[in-house]
Design a protein around this motif. Structure first.
Motif, short mmCIF file in Angstrom:
data_model
loop_
_atom_site.label_atom_id
_atom_site.label_comp_id
_atom_site.label_asym_id
_atom_site.label_seq_id
_atom_site.Cartn_x
_atom_site.Cartn_y
_atom_site.Cartn_z
N GLY A 2 0.81 -1.21 0.00
CA GLY A 2 0.00 0.00 0.00
C GLY A 2 0.84 1.26 0.00
O GLY A 2 0.55 2.22 -0.73
N ALA A 3 1.91 1.28 0.81
CA ALA A 3 2.78 2.45 0.87
C ALA A 3 3.44 2.71 -0.48
O ALA A 3 3.52 3.86 -0.95
N MET A 4 3.92 1.65 -1.13
CA MET A 4 4.60 1.82 -2.41
C MET A 4 3.64 2.26 -3.51
O MET A 4 3.97 3.12 -4.33
N ILE A 5 2.43 1.68 -3.54
CA ILE A 5 1.43 2.12 -4.51
C ILE A 5 1.01 3.56 -4.25
O ILE A 5 0.83 4.36 -5.18
N LEU A 6 0.90 3.93 -2.97
CA LEU A 6 0.49 5.29 -2.62
C LEU A 6 1.57 6.30 -3.01
O LEU A 6 1.25 7.44 -3.36
N MET B 2 -11.33 7.68 -3.56
CA MET B 2 -12.53 7.10 -4.15
C MET B 2 -12.19 5.74 -4.78
O MET B 2 -11.22 5.63 -5.52
N PRO B 3 -12.96 4.69 -4.50
CA PRO B 3 -12.71 3.38 -5.11
C PRO B 3 -12.69 3.47 -6.63
O PRO B 3 -13.51 4.18 -7.24
N GLY B 4 -11.76 2.74 -7.25
CA GLY B 4 -11.60 2.77 -8.69
C GLY B 4 -10.56 3.76 -9.16
O GLY B 4 -10.21 3.79 -10.35
N LEU B 5 -10.05 4.60 -8.24
CA LEU B 5 -9.02 5.57 -8.58
C LEU B 5 -7.75 5.29 -7.77
O LEU B 5 -7.75 4.50 -6.83
N TRP C 177 -5.61 3.65 -14.30
CA TRP C 177 -4.87 2.39 -14.38
C TRP C 177 -4.50 1.90 -12.98
O TRP C 177 -4.71 0.74 -12.62
N LEU C 178 -3.93 2.80 -12.19
CA LEU C 178 -3.56 2.43 -10.81
C LEU C 178 -4.78 2.03 -9.99
O LEU C 178 -4.70 1.14 -9.13
N GLY C 179 -5.91 2.67 -10.24
CA GLY C 179 -7.09 2.39 -9.45
C GLY C 179 -7.85 1.15 -9.86
O GLY C 179 -8.37 0.42 -9.02
N LEU C 180 -7.88 0.88 -11.18
CA LEU C 180 -8.68 -0.23 -11.69
C LEU C 180 -7.88 -1.51 -11.89
O LEU C 180 -8.43 -2.61 -11.77
N TYR C 181 -6.60 -1.39 -12.20
CA TYR C 181 -5.80 -2.58 -12.47
C TYR C 181 -4.38 -2.38 -11.95
O TYR C 181 -3.42 -2.21 -12.73
N PRO C 182 -4.17 -2.41 -10.61
CA PRO C 182 -2.84 -2.18 -10.05
C PRO C 182 -1.91 -3.40 -10.10
O PRO C 182 -0.75 -3.30 -9.70
N ALA C 183 -2.41 -4.55 -10.60
CA ALA C 183 -1.63 -5.79 -10.56
C ALA C 183 -0.25 -5.65 -11.21
O ALA C 183 0.75 -6.14 -10.64
N PRO C 184 -0.11 -5.02 -12.38
CA PRO C 184 1.24 -4.92 -12.97
C PRO C 184 2.24 -4.18 -12.08
O PRO C 184 3.42 -4.54 -12.03
#
Length: 500
Positions: free
Chosen positions: A331-335, A389-392, A465-472
């Motif tokens: 979470g910290a790295m994605i944030l 907001m979810p999705g973002l 992209w980060l909100g909907l598909y963060p897997a990559p």
């Protein structure tokens, strides 16, 4: 491919030198050259990303060359998944800062362009350097161009803000230098090998109290740059007075060097001391979240409001790093990435508004959604992202941080969630006052042009992209996360065995 790491550093430096020497009086050529060099840098970063293997353990690219062998100093660069994503973020935001400044910078464009490239070189070096002296050189290299960027192209109190930025960050940097030297001499006395090699220093056996003091020296430098409460006061002034490009680079990149330093140096070099320090660091993160949010609530200057929101959002990053489990670290790295994209976009929009109205005061704005629907829509998207907001983009990072923190302390997780609530309040209040309400009759209002819309559209795609598909992104972060978690496991097991 490994030698391209060196190109990432020396290409912008060469570009800065060429612009100053060849086109110091030609604004048109300076603009074209700086954009060309920054786009070339982005293409190289994308190439490294394309050929990188997200499943590889450790570092995907390494460059090692002797520099000052008598002191054990090397030109040592390395790129793992974390540094790869931050290099990509840097390579993206620099051309965006250039395009945002295309018409807003009115004088000394060649010098302005050269400084932007020098900052890019310094930031690239910070994210790639694995020799501690080399890291320190790049850490300081970032400081000087940003000082001039604020001092020469800033607003009314630009010199005050530039001095404050310089003194705060320089003080923290000197404390880190003392810790680097302490680590160097302790390792040399233990092994007979005096080196600043990151990989060698990872295995230094530190005395109890000495390790804590050395760790605090590193933490001080990174805490100032993040910034962590109470060494944060330079940031609102720097953001308020900086030109738009300066605010984008500050929010999107320079603050990230502090969080990167915690992940790359504080935790791996001092795992036992960092684990002992973790509750205090998490408390500082909570204070930053709530303090930044509550001060944002009372700001009239929209740029200053976003600056305080940065303190709040980066408090989540500190909280997640020191919760020290897989969810919180992811979470910290994605944030880190999400904040870089979202806040940079918001500062870009504020700069576009200021170009048109010559004000940043919310009391003088209002009703702008009608005359500027494209700008209003873009600001809404990034405001919702900053709210979580979810999705973002920000939602993924904040959710993972809170999920990880809850495993450590429910009270810390609840306090962090209150920061999200406060963030929703001040961000909606900001949007309502700027975009809704009575229409401002200022005849200068005009909607986004193609250049401005293109810049914001790129950032909007990343937010989605980060909100909907963060897997990559999470795939590239898995290996760095596993290494840090393994350190925690080893330290915790050692403490349990010692207690028995």
């Amino acid at each position: 491919m490994m030698y391209w790491l060196s190109v990432l550093i020396f290409l912008p430096l060469s570009g800065a030198l060429l612009i100053v020497l060849a086109w110091h009086s030609n604004v048109v050529m300076a603009r074209r050259a700086v954009l060309l060099f920054s786009v070339a840098e982005l293409l190289i970063a994308l190439g490294l990303w394309w050929f990188a293997d997200p499943g590889s353990d450790g570092y995907m690219y390494i460059v090692r060359a002797s520099w000052i062998p008598s002191m054990g100093i090397q030109f040592l660069l390395g790129m793992d998944g974390l540094s790869l994503l931050l290099v990509l973020l840097t390579a993206l935001l620099i051309p965006i800062a250039i395009l945002v400044s295309w018409h807003s910078v009115k004088y000394h464009w060649p010098v302005f362009a050269a400084l932007l490239l020098a900052i890019e070189a310094g930031i690239m070096g910070v994210f790639l350097a694995l020799d501690l002296i080399l890291f320190y050189v790049f850490w300081e290299l970032m400081l000087v161009p940003m000082y001039f960027l604020i001092g020469l192209w800033g607003h009314e109190r630009r010199l005050y803000a530039a001095y404050k930025f310089f003194l705060f960050t320089l003080t923290g940097s000197l404390l880190m230098l003392v810790s680097i030297l302490g680590l160097y001499f302790i390792h040399g006395e233990q092994t007979g090998i005096y080196t600043f090699d990151y990989f060698a220093l990872l295995h230094t056996d530190l005395p109890d109290t000495t390790g804590m003091w050395l760790m605090l020296g590193f933490f001080a430098a990174f805490a100032v740059k993040i910034p962590v409460f109470p060494v944060h006061s330079w940031l609102p002034d720097a953001h308020t007075e900086a030109p738009t490009a300066g605010s984008i680079i500050l929010a999107g990149l320079l603050l990230k060097t502090g969080t990167y330093g915690l992940l790359r140096f504080c935790l791996p070099l001092f795992p036992e001391d960092s684990l002992e320090f973790a509750p205090f660091a998490m408390a500082l993160g909570i204070v930053g979240i709530l303090y930044g949010a509550f001060l944002a609530l009372v700001q009239e200057d929209i740029k200053r409001l976003i600056a305080y929101s940065s303190i709040s959002h980066l408090g989540f990053v500190v909280l997640g790093i020191y919760a020290w489990n897989q969810e919180s670290l992811h979470g910290a790295m994605i944030l880190i990435l999400a904040h870089g994209v979202t806040t940079s976009a918001m500062f870009a929009i504020v700069g576009m508004l200021e170009e048109r109205s010559h004000t940043r005061l919310l009391s003088r704005l209002g009703g702008l959604l009608l005359p500027m629907p494209r700008l209003g829509t873009m600001l809404l998207l990034f405001t919702l992202s900053a709210m979580g907001m979810p999705g973002l983009a920000n939602f993924v990072g904040e959710f993972l941080v809170l999920a990880g923190v809850y495993q450590i302390s429910a009270s810390f997780a609840i306090a962090g969630a209150m920061g999200i609530v406060a963030g929703a309040i001040y961000l909606l209040w900001m949007y309502q006052r700027a975009m809704l309400g009575e229409v401002n009759e200022n005849p200068a209002w005009r909607d986004l042009d193609l250049r401005e819309l293109s810049v914001l559209a790129i950032l909007a795609i990343l937010v989605l992209w980060l909100g909907l598909y963060p897997a990559p992104f999470l795939d590239y972060l898995q290996s760095p996360t596993d290494i840090i978690i393994e350190l925690n496991t080893v330290v915790t097991t050692g403490m349990e065995d010692a207690s028995h």
